[in-house]
Motif scaffolding. Sequence first.
Motif, PDB file in Angstrom:
ATOM      1  N   GLY A   1       0.799  -1.217   0.000  1.00  0.00           N
ATOM      2  CA  GLY A   1       0.000   0.000   0.000  1.00  0.00           C
ATOM      3  C   GLY A   1       0.827   1.259   0.000  1.00  0.00           C
ATOM      4  O   GLY A   1       2.059   1.231  -0.129  1.00  0.00           O
ATOM      5  N   ASP A   2       0.181   2.386   0.177  1.00  0.00           N
ATOM      6  CA  ASP A   2       0.776   3.716   0.025  1.00  0.00           C
ATOM      7  C   ASP A   2       1.973   3.913   0.959  1.00  0.00           C
ATOM      8  O   ASP A   2       1.821   3.918   2.181  1.00  0.00           O
ATOM      9  N   ILE A   3       3.145   4.123   0.366  1.00  0.00           N
ATOM     10  CA  ILE A   3       4.355   4.372   1.156  1.00  0.00           C
ATOM     11  C   ILE A   3       4.477   5.857   1.486  1.00  0.00           C
ATOM     12  O   ILE A   3       4.841   6.238   2.594  1.00  0.00           O
ATOM     13  N   GLN A   4       4.216   6.705   0.504  1.00  0.00           N
ATOM     14  CA  GLN A   4       4.266   8.158   0.651  1.00  0.00           C
ATOM     15  C   GLN A   4       5.581   8.646   1.252  1.00  0.00           C
ATOM     16  O   GLN A   4       5.614   9.476   2.150  1.00  0.00           O
ATOM     17  N   GLY A   5       6.663   8.105   0.737  1.00  0.00           N
ATOM     18  CA  GLY A   5       7.973   8.565   1.156  1.00  0.00           C
ATOM     19  C   GLY A   5       8.460   8.021   2.486  1.00  0.00           C
ATOM     20  O   GLY A   5       9.508   8.457   2.982  1.00  0.00           O
ATOM     21  N   CYS A   6       7.747   7.078   3.071  1.00  0.00           N
ATOM     22  CA  CYS A   6       8.166   6.486   4.357  1.00  0.00           C
ATOM     23  C   CYS A   6       9.120   5.315   4.082  1.00  0.00           C
ATOM     24  O   CYS A   6       8.777   4.141   4.279  1.00  0.00           O
ATOM     25  N   TYR A   7      10.311   5.647   3.630  1.00  0.00           N
ATOM     26  CA  TYR A   7      11.255   4.632   3.177  1.00  0.00           C
ATOM     27  C   TYR A   7      11.725   3.732   4.315  1.00  0.00           C
ATOM     28  O   TYR A   7      11.920   2.530   4.125  1.00  0.00           O
TER      29      TYR A   7
ATOM     30  N   VAL B   1       3.717   6.449  -3.958  1.00  0.00           N
ATOM     31  CA  VAL B   1       5.002   6.039  -3.390  1.00  0.00           C
ATOM     32  C   VAL B   1       5.749   7.246  -2.838  1.00  0.00           C
ATOM     33  O   VAL B   1       6.666   7.095  -2.024  1.00  0.00           O
ATOM     34  N   VAL B   2       5.361   8.468  -3.267  1.00  0.00           N
ATOM     35  CA  VAL B   2       6.054   9.676  -2.824  1.00  0.00           C
ATOM     36  C   VAL B   2       5.083  10.625  -2.129  1.00  0.00           C
ATOM     37  O   VAL B   2       3.874  10.472  -2.202  1.00  0.00           O
ATOM     38  N   ASN B   3       5.697  11.627  -1.441  1.00  0.00           N
ATOM     39  CA  ASN B   3       4.998  12.785  -0.861  1.00  0.00           C
ATOM     40  C   ASN B   3       4.417  12.513   0.523  1.00  0.00           C
ATOM     41  O   ASN B   3       3.866  11.456   0.791  1.00  0.00           O
ATOM     42  N   ARG B   4       4.563  13.507   1.361  1.00  0.00           N
ATOM     43  CA  ARG B   4       4.142  13.581   2.760  1.00  0.00           C
ATOM     44  C   ARG B   4       5.198  13.007   3.709  1.00  0.00           C
ATOM     45  O   ARG B   4       5.414  13.533   4.777  1.00  0.00           O
ATOM     46  N   GLY B   5       5.838  11.914   3.359  1.00  0.00           N
ATOM     47  CA  GLY B   5       6.931  11.386   4.168  1.00  0.00           C
ATOM     48  C   GLY B   5       8.232  12.119   3.868  1.00  0.00           C
ATOM     49  O   GLY B   5       8.307  12.967   2.978  1.00  0.00           O
TER      50      GLY B   5
ATOM     51  N   THR C   1      12.736   6.364  -1.685  1.00  0.00           N
ATOM     52  CA  THR C   1      11.678   5.427  -2.065  1.00  0.00           C
ATOM     53  C   THR C   1      11.618   5.252  -3.576  1.00  0.00           C
ATOM     54  O   THR C   1      11.597   4.125  -4.090  1.00  0.00           O
ATOM     55  N   LEU C   2      11.578   6.366  -4.304  1.00  0.00           N
ATOM     56  CA  LEU C   2      11.485   6.289  -5.765  1.00  0.00           C
ATOM     57  C   LEU C   2      12.743   5.667  -6.359  1.00  0.00           C
ATOM     58  O   LEU C   2      12.655   4.877  -7.310  1.00  0.00           O
TER      59      LEU C   2
ATOM     60  N   ALA D   1      17.355  13.570 -11.077  1.00  0.00           N
ATOM     61  CA  ALA D   1      15.934  13.942 -11.129  1.00  0.00           C
ATOM     62  C   ALA D   1      15.316  13.626 -12.487  1.00  0.00           C
ATOM     63  O   ALA D   1      14.194  13.106 -12.553  1.00  0.00           O
ATOM     64  N   SER D   2      15.993  13.937 -13.575  1.00  0.00           N
ATOM     65  CA  SER D   2      15.395  13.738 -14.898  1.00  0.00           C
ATOM     66  C   SER D   2      15.100  12.272 -15.158  1.00  0.00           C
ATOM     67  O   SER D   2      14.037  11.922 -15.689  1.00  0.00           O
ATOM     68  N   GLN D   3      16.011  11.386 -14.744  1.00  0.00           N
ATOM     69  CA  GLN D   3      15.788   9.949 -14.930  1.00  0.00           C
ATOM     70  C   GLN D   3      14.658   9.442 -14.040  1.00  0.00           C
ATOM     71  O   GLN D   3      13.827   8.638 -14.474  1.00  0.00           O
ATOM     72  N   LEU D   4      14.619   9.924 -12.805  1.00  0.00           N
ATOM     73  CA  LEU D   4      13.576   9.497 -11.878  1.00  0.00           C
ATOM     74  C   LEU D   4      12.192   9.953 -12.343  1.00  0.00           C
ATOM     75  O   LEU D   4      11.223   9.181 -12.302  1.00  0.00           O
ATOM     76  N   LEU D   5      12.108  11.174 -12.804  1.00  0.00           N
ATOM     77  CA  LEU D   5      10.814  11.714 -13.229  1.00  0.00           C
ATOM     78  C   LEU D   5      10.346  11.085 -14.531  1.00  0.00           C
ATOM     79  O   LEU D   5       9.149  10.851 -14.717  1.00  0.00           O
TER      80      LEU D   5
END
Length: 265
Positions: free
Chosen positions: A7-13, A38-42, A48-49, A95-99
């Motif tokens: 489920g939602d990780i939201q940056g909680c690596y 998978v990202v944001n808030r944590g 994580t990404l 960043a460019s590769q990740l995005l």
Amino acid sequence: MADYLIGDIQGCYDALKSLLKKINFSLDKDQLFFLGDVVNRGDKSLETLRFIKDNSDNTSMVLGNHDFHLLACVFGHIKPSKKDTFVDIINAKDASQLLEFLAFQPLFIQHQGALMVHAGIPPNWDVDTLKIQAKQVQSHLKSDDLSGFLNKMYNNNPRTWSQDLTELEQCQYTINALMRMRFCKANGELEFDHKMNFNQAPNGFKAWFEHDNRLLKKSDIFFGHWSTLDSVDQAHIYPMDHGCIWGGALSAIRLSDKRVFSINC
């Protein structure tokens, strides 16, 4: 060898690492499927990404609304809010590769009879409609006009599905349904204001999975997004956002036997 849906990780690596240790995850033989956000808030969206991208032979993911929001902030005209915590990704050397990796992710996955989405599937959609509409959105996300497309997608309308919608309107509806939906009507009309448990539906609406004539009632559907869901006991429905970012739990479900593994956050 096992398939785990998370489920939602939201940056909680750190929570993700603890969960993978609990299930004895092996990069040599196991597969991970992430149900979006998978990202944001944590505080560790970048880690994580990177983990998902760097281990893409053993990991898959669907786009969630927070993942989509990151893309819209980078490539579109949306400005990050004070609550957004993905600046680490934007400022990263890779960043460019990740995005690009994130933009190329699907809106749904079908694997061994299971359907995986972030929020849900409209009750009046069958698998063919789901595939067609998700691939239509994905083709735009992979296009040379990603910015122009994203700028047209941040819209609550149209709220009701119809084959008569224009292609862009169909994409708007698809994104909102698969990434944001909680309550809707039998005809797929979406409602965005209420976020409480499924038994607290606004008048005239039901949780998307509660409609009697839902076309995919016999398909196993795994989803995240709805952290306030509680006591759902319905065949073939597996809500997996257990509120890690809100102090709840991060959970994985093993596809073979539907056993759930959780760690407290």
